[in-house]
Design an enzyme around this catalytic site. Sequence first.
Site, PDB file in Angstrom:
ATOM      1  N   GLU A  88      28.853  39.664  20.582  1.00 46.61           N
ATOM      2  CA  GLU A  88      28.346  40.168  19.310  1.00 46.61           C
ATOM      3  C   GLU A  88      29.036  39.572  18.083  1.00 46.61           C
ATOM      4  O   GLU A  88      28.410  39.412  17.039  1.00 46.61           O
ATOM      5  CB  GLU A  88      28.475  41.702  19.274  1.00 46.61           C
ATOM      6  CG  GLU A  88      27.648  42.426  20.321  1.00 46.61           C
ATOM      7  CD  GLU A  88      26.153  42.237  20.122  1.00 46.61           C
ATOM      8  OE1 GLU A  88      25.716  42.022  18.980  1.00 46.61           O
ATOM      9  OE2 GLU A  88      25.421  42.285  21.133  1.00 46.61           O
ATOM     10  N   SER A 359     -23.036  61.180  31.095  1.00 42.48           N
ATOM     11  CA  SER A 359     -23.998  61.567  30.055  1.00 42.48           C
ATOM     12  C   SER A 359     -23.350  61.993  28.746  1.00 42.48           C
ATOM     13  O   SER A 359     -24.041  62.120  27.729  1.00 42.48           O
ATOM     14  CB  SER A 359     -24.887  62.700  30.565  1.00 42.48           C
ATOM     15  OG  SER A 359     -25.740  62.229  31.596  1.00 42.48           O
TER      16      SER A 359
END
Length: 675
Positions: A88, A359
Amino acid sequence: MGKGLKKFKSRLLLKITMWLIAVILLGIGAVYLISFLLGPPELAIDQNTVLYDSEEEVIGEERGTQNRQWVDLDEMSEEVVAATLLTEDQNFYDHHGFDIKRIFGAIIKDIQTWSLKEGASTLTQQYARNLYLTHEKSLTRKLKEAFYTVRLEMFYTKEEILEGYLNTIYYGHGAYGIEVASNYFYNKSASDLTLAEATMLAGIPKGPTYYSPLNDEDRAQDRQKQILANLLDKGIIDQKAYESALRQKLIYAKHTPDQQEKKAPHFQDTVIQEAGKLLEIEQEEVRAGGYSIYTTLNTTQQKLLEQQVKETVQSESDIEIGALAVDPENGAITAMIGGRDYTESVFNRATSAMRMPGSSFKPFLYYAALENGYTPNTMLMSKPTSFELADGNVYQPSNFNGYYANEQITLAQAIALSDNVYAVKTNMYLGPERLVDSARAFGITSKLPAVPSLALGTATVNVKEMVTGYGILANGGQELKEHTIEKIVDRHGKTVYEKKEIKGKQILDPQKTFVLTQMLTGMFDRELDGYMSVTGSSVSDQLSRIYAGKSGTTDSDSWMIGYSPSLVTGVWAGYDDNRPMEKVAESSYTKQIWAGFMEAAHADHPVENFNAPSGVVGIPIDPETGLRATPYCESSRVMYFEKGTEPEAYCTDHLHQEEENEDKSMVEELFDLFR
């Protein structure tokens, strides 16, 4: 003259340069002076994220401080500290918060690659961002980060900053800090980590989701090897330690799902997903970012929906349910069920399961029909019909249980009876492309093939899409954007998001929308003029007010979607493996759940009516002929038409029948007289 001009330019350039340097130095000095005056920043932070319902009552709390264990720097393994620093911030002990050399290196690399991907944040800058700021990309945030970075470096030692960083950095899966991460991944303390374990963890913070070995072990191992190689190259470890770490097989701790019962768990997951998109951060950052999220959940409705599912579905059945309730005026999701047991499956069947709607898809077709000349009394023949397609194939749809009226029926009757032949005829007449366009207008985004069978809901969609479509009908044709979040407040009390109350634009014709809504109330009629029972007859007796809706059934799916003016609800039932529903009762679950929930949700509310817009008229119609009803008609129903499309003629069929009945009565009376 030329030399004099050159000297003048040189002196001017020198002055400008010195002036710029002075400004920069003055600016830096100002930053440090202000930082000194502000004093040391507070290091304590609460990272719990709390979720609230629509009444601002707490419904969930994501892990924050409860999932962090602070440990001293000397309690961490040397390997994890060394691997973190090398990965880092290699120059951590040599800079004062900003690595100038690294910043310029990143700028040059970005220019060379024509990208903005190269990062140059120091460990202190990351710590400042994690403690005090959001991850938004703005100049204001960068300036604040600079001030916090200077203050951290000014008032705290390097060891304190490093210790704080390692105790707060995010390792994914809700784990903040090296101690929690070590226990989560390896079930051991950070002081006991091996070199292999430490380097694996050191690679995660750059992308907690992307580099987690629990998500993608191959990618995580590649990053671990890179970190080990860097440690070897810098002389921090020797060749033997390097090779030993590469050979070590990492054993990860096993985790069982949280058995604690959560309120509306699928809803809460949806909230976290939505918050991540709104804030443009990862979902895991939301979960433990210290936010207060105010949601649209109506806890009363949620309990009613869950109770209705529990009372309707047999406990031993493994059929699944997906259900969604939405306020059609603003799109607020008020209740959600993504499955029957969250601890067994976090998959959300209300938002992610793609199933055939049957439907229940027909209202989108019939809206298109109204746009192209149909009216509620447009008649078509209901009988077995074969359709020859353009490719030469023949398509023959069938009605449920093989029932056909074997005569002409109106559009209103076709909706109430869910006549498939009528639907396919209409789709063929309009052209399937028009149905696709209509469905898109209703908010259906899934893939829709333009084929005759689309009228019968043979494409796959999800519950959320269907509820959106019906919600647009419920609100009179206005755009509807469903959402679960009203407001987000960050851990510093700042409102970072608030839903704006904007009335949806009119996207459908209000007259046609109202006419279709009125026809959709027909599925709950007690009877339909001697025809087979309407599709909602099984729940009609349970309903105390007017609703509009449509059901849908396929071999493996059952749907019921319907609405009042203030609430639209969709319910789906089926098996996850798409196997057919074995029992007839299973296909009725959706109607029972829907009816029970809608009645309970409206129990304390006044009766509402769908308000007719101007340009619509209501006329008593004889269902058999589709003409204006007379007092002699055996039955009639008020039907709504756009002005100018209503029938002008009156029914005369029953008038003749009445005359025959009167003649017959007179003959019988004469017979009795002379008998």
